[in-house]
Design a protein around this motif. Structure first.
Motif, short mmCIF file in Angstrom:
data_model
loop_
_atom_site.label_atom_id
_atom_site.label_comp_id
_atom_site.label_asym_id
_atom_site.label_seq_id
_atom_site.Cartn_x
_atom_site.Cartn_y
_atom_site.Cartn_z
N HIS A 111 -16.67 6.80 -6.13
CA HIS A 111 -16.98 5.51 -6.24
C HIS A 111 -16.97 4.77 -5.01
N ARG A 112 -17.99 3.96 -4.74
CA ARG A 112 -17.85 3.35 -3.23
C ARG A 112 -17.71 1.89 -3.28
N GLU A 113 -17.55 1.32 -4.41
CA GLU A 113 -17.61 -0.04 -4.79
C GLU A 113 -16.06 -0.57 -4.23
N GLU A 114 -16.16 -1.56 -3.34
CA GLU A 114 -14.94 -2.13 -2.61
C GLU A 114 -13.67 -2.60 -3.59
N ARG A 115 -14.28 -3.16 -4.79
CA ARG A 115 -13.32 -3.76 -5.75
C ARG A 115 -12.47 -2.69 -6.43
N LEU A 116 -13.25 -1.45 -6.70
CA LEU A 116 -12.67 -0.15 -6.99
C LEU A 116 -11.60 0.22 -6.23
N TRP A 117 -11.93 0.43 -4.78
CA TRP A 117 -11.14 0.92 -3.56
C TRP A 117 -9.88 -0.13 -3.71
N GLN A 118 -10.27 -1.35 -3.61
CA GLN A 118 -9.02 -2.12 -3.63
C GLN A 118 -7.92 -1.78 -4.43
N LYS A 119 -8.38 -1.63 -5.91
CA LYS A 119 -7.28 -1.54 -6.76
C LYS A 119 -6.69 -0.18 -6.99
N SER A 120 -7.55 0.74 -6.58
CA SER A 120 -6.95 2.02 -6.35
C SER A 120 -6.07 2.09 -5.13
N PHE A 121 -6.32 1.70 -3.92
CA PHE A 121 -5.30 1.53 -3.00
C PHE A 121 -4.16 0.68 -3.45
N TRP A 122 -4.19 0.06 -3.97
CA TRP A 122 -2.92 -0.73 -4.44
C TRP A 122 -2.11 0.03 -5.07
N MET A 123 -2.57 0.95 -6.13
CA MET A 123 -1.81 1.87 -7.02
C MET A 123 -1.40 2.73 -6.15
N ILE A 124 -2.01 3.26 -5.18
CA ILE A 124 -1.61 4.35 -4.37
C ILE A 124 -0.45 3.99 -3.43
N GLU A 125 -0.59 2.71 -3.11
CA GLU A 125 0.65 2.26 -2.19
C GLU A 125 1.70 1.90 -2.87
N ARG A 126 1.78 1.70 -4.22
CA ARG A 126 2.88 1.69 -5.17
C ARG A 126 3.69 2.90 -5.26
N PHE A 127 2.80 3.93 -5.42
CA PHE A 127 3.34 5.31 -5.50
C PHE A 127 4.00 5.71 -4.12
N LEU A 128 3.36 5.42 -2.98
CA LEU A 128 4.00 5.83 -1.68
C LEU A 128 5.26 4.94 -1.59
N ALA A 129 5.32 3.63 -1.75
CA ALA A 129 6.38 2.77 -1.44
C ALA A 129 7.51 3.16 -2.28
N ARG A 130 7.33 3.76 -3.34
CA ARG A 130 8.36 4.13 -4.38
C ARG A 130 8.67 5.61 -4.16
N GLY A 131 9.03 6.00 -3.03
CA GLY A 131 9.11 7.64 -2.68
C GLY A 131 10.38 8.18 -3.59
N GLY A 132 10.84 9.14 -2.95
CA GLY A 132 11.92 9.71 -3.82
C GLY A 132 11.45 10.93 -4.36
N ASP A 133 12.80 11.61 -5.00
CA ASP A 133 12.15 13.01 -5.40
C ASP A 133 11.25 13.07 -6.65
N ASP A 134 11.50 11.96 -7.57
CA ASP A 134 10.61 11.92 -8.69
C ASP A 134 9.41 11.78 -8.34
N ASN A 135 9.08 11.12 -7.09
CA ASN A 135 7.48 10.78 -6.63
C ASN A 135 6.92 11.79 -5.67
N SER A 136 7.93 12.68 -5.39
CA SER A 136 7.32 13.69 -4.31
C SER A 136 6.59 14.38 -4.53
N SER A 137 5.96 14.79 -5.65
CA SER A 137 4.76 15.46 -5.81
C SER A 137 3.66 14.46 -5.57
N SER A 138 3.54 13.22 -6.11
CA SER A 138 2.79 12.38 -5.97
C SER A 138 2.39 11.97 -4.25
N THR A 139 3.48 11.79 -3.77
CA THR A 139 3.27 11.71 -2.45
C THR A 139 2.68 12.61 -1.52
N SER A 140 2.97 13.95 -1.93
CA SER A 140 2.41 15.29 -1.51
C SER A 140 0.82 15.32 -1.69
#
Length: 976
Positions: A894-923
């Motif tokens: 999708h190219r809609e900005e509102r979708l990118w904004q929500k998707s980026f926010w969730m991705i940032e939450r995954f990156l901000a909470r690093g650690g071993d449990d989220n290593s696969s997600s970060t990778s």
């Protein structure tokens, strides 16, 4: 008849006729006994009956012989005929056919062959079977003799001597020709016999040509006697002329009967064609012969021949039928009554050109009778075939004749309607524009009833608009009604709007609606005028350019809107109310007019009127009112909601009508549900009104019934389900009210929306269900409380001294705790998405093509990462469902900005909470090249919020230098 008309009738003529009549009746009874019930009659009884029949026949012959010869005067032919019949009957001999005695017991005649008397047949037999018998009248004889000799039977009689008693053709006899019938010069039967002074009779034309050979001043002579003539004066021989005509009539009557016999036998095409040709020649000579042919029973035989296998016979039969119909209305009626006209219509499409041509000519002749035009026009497909022949034939003959037929058929008005229904509108338009008032009224009525194809409608509008408007403007009540109906029908085709506007119809209709006071019309002209205006406005024509009066007002003026809204009311006829609302609905397509309509509804009682019309028993009016309120609800939704709750019977009347007994969902049900859905969801007054009227069980029941019965696939099924789902979502926006949260728990809204996510066939239902889950999940943090520590029940019953108490008694029983919300959770009481197992279904919605569904699902999932929840535990739950990959796919698809904004926010939450449990997600995030491209695009071109989130993700991925002054994630999430 001969005995009654002759001058020399015997004195006992009546007695002779009565005697013959009685004996004929007796003979008929005997014949009937021989022909029926023979299985129960013995041979001896049958022979007795035959003997009695023979005796009666002889007595009839004796009665005929008792008529004196002088009775017939110079009617030699009649005298010969009576004598012949008398001799035959006196010498008749009957027997039982040996080969058929057991089967039929038929009686046969066998005349005695004597040297003294040679028998003759009936000169003009009426019985067809007689024509099929041989000279000895045996039914057992072969009938092929007639078939082989039909050519000679139908040939013209040759000259006979004066002393001949008859001329036999095959097995038939015709009256002899006399020498005096022939012209001495032409050697032909005379048509106009004239007599010279020598007493010799000639054909007038022939003797005139003879005289022209002589000098007018010289001597001239009689061509027969050679005597000199003193005068050229010729006198008509009336006696001979009459005699010849009578002879021709009698012989033609006989020839007609012979031809009828041939048509009945119809053993070969040659026989039939010769018989038809003979009849054609007979009819051509004298018009009265056509009457005889029609009256003698030949018409049914000709009609039957239309199905003959030989197409030449069919064509010849059609030609003869046409000849019989020419210049004779009675003949036309007899032919039409003898045949199925649909057969004739089908023959117009024959592949045989001669047949097709003959059928056209016959139908043309029949159409000249006005009384038959109705019958022809009523034949199924007749008009279609004729119109097709007129326009699609390759030759010039068929279209010309078809045009003539159609012109004749116009004499019956209904035929004009049939023509128009089949695409030929010229007659209707011509009569509408050129006819008298009665014709115009009838044509306008037809125009208001028929349905025309699109190519024809504009042409009709161009031709008819002026005449119809004149009928409406200047006509009486009888004229105005069909005029309005026709204009209403024409206006339904949107391309006609331009033609009607240019003709000046809009000012005329406005005058009818606003100013006309005459009430003597047979119809509600205001309602019809409003209907026409609604059709014209709905076509999308520019209302700013349509002037409606001399004051410069246009259809887009406030003047028009105010007057239309003012006319709405309970005292206004339902039909007019319906059309007024349709006009307003069409006007709402214009932003300017929408603003005017909203302003007018706010200022006066228009909105109350519309809301009251919802309860009107006229379903079409009620539906129209709901549609208009639904359209303006985005502008005055709160006002409508408040006033709706103050009206008796509402809002319950909009909900308490589920699918019918046959599971059919009507439009009103669907639009009513949609209307309640589109009113502002956060309007607590309306939400409580729906709740307090006990409508929640009805809504849930209708949703279940729609899903169970499969009515979602019906025309209005999806719209109805969307509306019902939207009504439930309303309550999730006001969960702060104790009554509403209690209802949401009681009916387990979380489970309802979760089921609808996967069972719904509509994108809108999925979007609404995801939205409802988002609203419910947002309250889970507030509703989820740490579990209370409870002592075991037996400890409450037995109270031990402190010194004797068990150490374990101080231990509390632990309740299950939600890892995300840190408290006791359930889908029903705290609306927990984890407990409702809704996470997998929401992630499945992220694969949807509809961006609105994806956005709603992302919003619901984001509630599991908000502040107040255990984000780490929530990320673990989401990782278990491979949520990161689903979110990355959203960015990719999708190219809609509102979708990118929500998707980026969730991705940032995954990156901000690093650690071993989220290593696969970060990778997974760091290795996704498409994500990197999307982040760069958002950084350069996104709005402020999206750009900031993209920048932070790029920093997490070490794609940008770190900024020590960046705000923390928690603060950022709060801002989002």
């Amino acid at each position: 008849m001969e005995l009654q008309t002759t001058k020399n009738a015997p004195r006992n003529a009546a007695e002779i006729l009565q005697s013959i009549s009685r004996k004929i009746d007796l003979a008929r009874d005997l014949v009937s006994k021989c022909q029926t019930g023979t299985s129960s009659v013995s041979d001896a009884e049958l022979r007795l009956l035959v003997s009695q029949l023979e005796e009666v026949t002889k007595h009839i012959g004796e009665d005929l012989s008792s008529i004196p010869p002088s009775t017939f005067e110079d009617q030699n032919y009649v005298r010969v005929a009576v004598r012949s019949l008398s001799d035959e009957m006196q010498h008749a001999c009957f027997r039982v056919a040996q080969s058929e005695t057991e089967k039929q017991g038929e009686v046969e005649t066998q005349p005695k062959q004597t040297e003294e008397a040679q028998l003759e047949t009936d000169l003009y037999s009426v019985n067809v079977e007689v024509s099929m018998m041989s000279s000895n009248f045996s039914i057992e004889s072969d009938s092929s003799g007639f078939s082989q000799s039909i050519g000679s039977i139908l040939m013209k009689p040759r000259r006979m001597s004066r002393n001949s008693t008859g001329h036999q053709f095959g097995d038939q006899f015709v009256e002899p020709m006399y020498g005096t019938f022939y012209c001495p010069l032409l050697k032909k039967i005379m048509e106009d016999p004239v007599t010279t002074e020598t007493g010799v009779t000639y054909e007038r034309k022939a003797i005139a040509e003879w005289f022209n050979k002589f000098d007018k001043t010289g001597d001239f002579f009689c061509p027969t006697t050679g005597k000199k003539l003193s005068s050229r004066v010729l006198s008509t021989n009336m006696a001979l002329k009459t005699t010849i005509e009578e002879w021709k009539d009698r012989n033609e009557a006989g020839r007609i009967k012979i031809a009828r016999a041939a048509l009945s036998l119809a053993s070969s095409p040659t026989m039939v064609l010769e018989a038809i040709e003979e009849l054609a020649q007979i009819c051509k000579r004298k018009c009265f012969n056509k009457v005889q042919v029609c009256n003698i029973g030949i018409l049914p035989k000709l009609v039957k021949l239309l199905g003959y296998k030989d197409r030449s016979v069919r064509s010849a039969s059609l030609d003869l039928l046409r000849q019989l119909a020419e210049d004779d209305n009675d003949g036309k009626e007899m032919i039409a009554n003898s045949m199925d006209l649909s057969i004739l219509v089908r023959m117009l499409s024959s592949s045989h050109q001669a047949t097709r041509k003959a059928a056209l000519l016959l139908l043309l002749e029949l159409s000249k009778s006005q009384s038959l035009c109705k019958k022809i026009g009523s034949v199924n497909g007749a008009m279609l075939v004729l119109i097709s022949t007129k326009y699609n034939s390759t030759d010039s003959f068929a279209p010309a004749k078809a045009t003539e037929i159609l012109r004749n058929l116009e004499s019956w008005p209904n035929n004009i309607k049939y023509m128009a229904e089949n695409g030929y509108v010229e007659p209707l338009l011509n009569h509408l524009t050129e006819g008298n008032e009665e014709i115009k009224q009838e044509m306008a009525t037809y125009l208001g009833e028929i349905y025309l194809d699109h190519d024809t409608q504009t042409y009709v509008a161009e031709r008819a608009a002026s005449s119809l408007m004149a009928m409406v403007q200047r006509g009486n009540g009888f004229m105005r009604t069909p005029g309005f109906k026709a204009l209403a029908r024409i206006s339904t085709y949107h391309p006609n709007s331009k033609v009607l506007v240019e003709a000046g119809i809009v000012p005329l209709m406005i005058e009818e609606m606003f100013n006309r006071q005459i009430s003597d019309d047979m119809m509600n002209s205001k309602a019809e005028a409003a209907s026409i205006l609604a059709n014209i406005i709905d076509s999308g024509i520019d209302l700013e350019k349509i002037e409606v009066n001399s004051h410069g007002h246009t259809m887009a003026s406030d003047y028009i809107v105010y007057n239309i809204v003012y006319m709405l009311g309970s005292s206004t006829p339902d039909e007019l109310n319906i059309n007024l609302i349709k006009i307003l609905l069409c006007m709402t397509k214009s932003e300017k007019l929408m603003a005017t309509i909203v302003s007018v509804l706010k200022e006066n009682e228009g909105s109350y009127t519309l809301i009251e019309l919802i309860n009107n028993p006229e379903e079409e009016l009620s539906l129209a009112a709901i549609k208009l309120l639904l359209t303006v609800s985005s502008h005055i939704g709160h006002m409508i909601s408040e006033r709706l709750c103050k009206t008796n019977g509402l809002p319950e009347n909009l909900i308490q009508m589920g699918p019918s007994m046959d599971n059919q969902i009507m439009e009103k049900q669907a639009i009513s549900a949609k209307f309640l859905d589109k009113l502002p969801h956060k309007n607590l007054t309306l939400n409580l009104a729906i709740l307090n009227k006990g409508l929640i069980p009805d809504i849930l029941h209708n949703i279940e019934q729609v899903q169970r019965s499969g009515t979602r696939s019906s025309k209005y099924g999806n719209t109805y389900l969307e509306g019902l789902t939207g009504i439930l979502v309303r309550f999730t926006t006001t969960l702060y009210d104790p009554q509403i949260i209690t209802v949401a728990r009681k009916y387990n809204f979380t489970s309802v929306f979760t089921d609808l996510l996967t069972k719904a066939s509509s994108d809108e239902v999925q979007r609404l269900s995801a939205t409802g889950l988002k609203n419910l999940s947002a309250e889970s943090v507030n509703l989820s409380k740490p579990p209370e520590m409870k002592k075991p029940k037996f400890m409450k019953v037995i109270s031990l001294p402190q010194s004797l108490s068990f150490r374990s008694s101080s231990r509390k029983l632990k309740m299950p705790v939600c890892p995300v919300h840190r408290g006791a959770c359930s889908s029903q009481n705290t609306f927990c998405l984890i407990d409702a197992k809704a996470v997998e279904r929401l992630l499945g919605c992220l694969q949807h093509e509809n961006a609105e569904v994806v956005e709603a699902a992302l919003s619901a999932l984001c509630t599991l990462l908000d502040d107040g929840v255990d984000v780490d535990k929530s990320l673990n739950v989401l990782n278990g469902s491979n949520a990161v990959q689903h979110v990355l796919n959203v960015v990719k698809d999708h190219r809609e900005e509102r979708l990118w904004q929500k998707s980026f926010w969730m991705i940032e939450r995954f990156l901000a909470r690093g650690g071993d449990d989220n290593s696969s997600s970060t990778s997974c995030i760091s290795q996704d090249r498409l994500l990197h491209t999307a982040l760069i695009t958002a950084f350069h071109r996104g709005d402020g919020t999206t750009k900031q989130v993209a920048e932070r993700i790029l920093r997490h991925l070490n794609k940008m230098p770190q900024d020590s002054s960046s705000i923390c994630i928690a603060s950022m999430s709060t801002t989002l």
